[in-house]
Enzyme design. Sequence first.
Site, PDB file in Angstrom:
ATOM      1  N   ARG A  61      69.475 -38.863  56.696  1.00 42.87           N
ATOM      2  CA  ARG A  61      69.140 -38.951  55.271  1.00 42.87           C
ATOM      3  C   ARG A  61      67.716 -39.433  55.044  1.00 42.87           C
ATOM      4  O   ARG A  61      67.083 -39.061  54.062  1.00 42.87           O
ATOM      5  CB  ARG A  61      70.139 -39.847  54.544  1.00 42.87           C
ATOM      6  CG  ARG A  61      71.497 -39.181  54.400  1.00 42.87           C
ATOM      7  CD  ARG A  61      72.526 -40.149  53.848  1.00 42.87           C
ATOM      8  NE  ARG A  61      73.862 -39.670  54.104  1.00 42.87           N
ATOM      9  CZ  ARG A  61      74.549 -39.891  55.214  1.00 42.87           C
ATOM     10  NH1 ARG A  61      74.009 -40.597  56.187  1.00 42.87           N
ATOM     11  NH2 ARG A  61      75.749 -39.414  55.362  1.00 42.87           N
ATOM     12  N   GLU A  98      75.233 -54.465  62.069  1.00 40.85           N
ATOM     13  CA  GLU A  98      75.535 -55.761  61.464  1.00 40.85           C
ATOM     14  C   GLU A  98      77.011 -56.044  61.432  1.00 40.85           C
ATOM     15  O   GLU A  98      77.851 -55.290  61.599  1.00 40.85           O
ATOM     16  CB  GLU A  98      74.962 -55.850  60.039  1.00 40.85           C
ATOM     17  CG  GLU A  98      75.443 -54.812  59.082  1.00 40.85           C
ATOM     18  CD  GLU A  98      74.750 -53.450  59.173  1.00 40.85           C
ATOM     19  OE1 GLU A  98      75.284 -52.530  58.590  1.00 40.85           O
ATOM     20  OE2 GLU A  98      73.733 -53.304  59.840  1.00 40.85           O
TER      21      GLU A  98
END
Length: 98
Positions: A61, A98
């Site tokens: 993207r 994360e």
Amino acid sequence: MLADPLLAAVRVVPDFPSAGIRFLDVTPVLASRAHADDALERLAAPWPGAGITHVAAVEARGFWFGGGLADRLRAGLIPVRKPGKLPAATLSESYSLE
């Protein structure tokens, strides 16, 4: 309905790619010249005169907006890809999610 036409153009796809995920599909933004132009203007707005020489765009993207943003900032584009996707010498950085 969202008051911001650009945000309203982002399509929300529930439960994709798995249950509980709300996928934000920006392809309707890209399909509209006006929305794409607005998105790039907003992305570039904080940076004129900041001395930016390159824009790093993360596949996939990031590539969609990275080239246009680099053009508006008169900067080069650095494609950030997964290992083994480019034929020339590359730099590598390891990280964990994360």
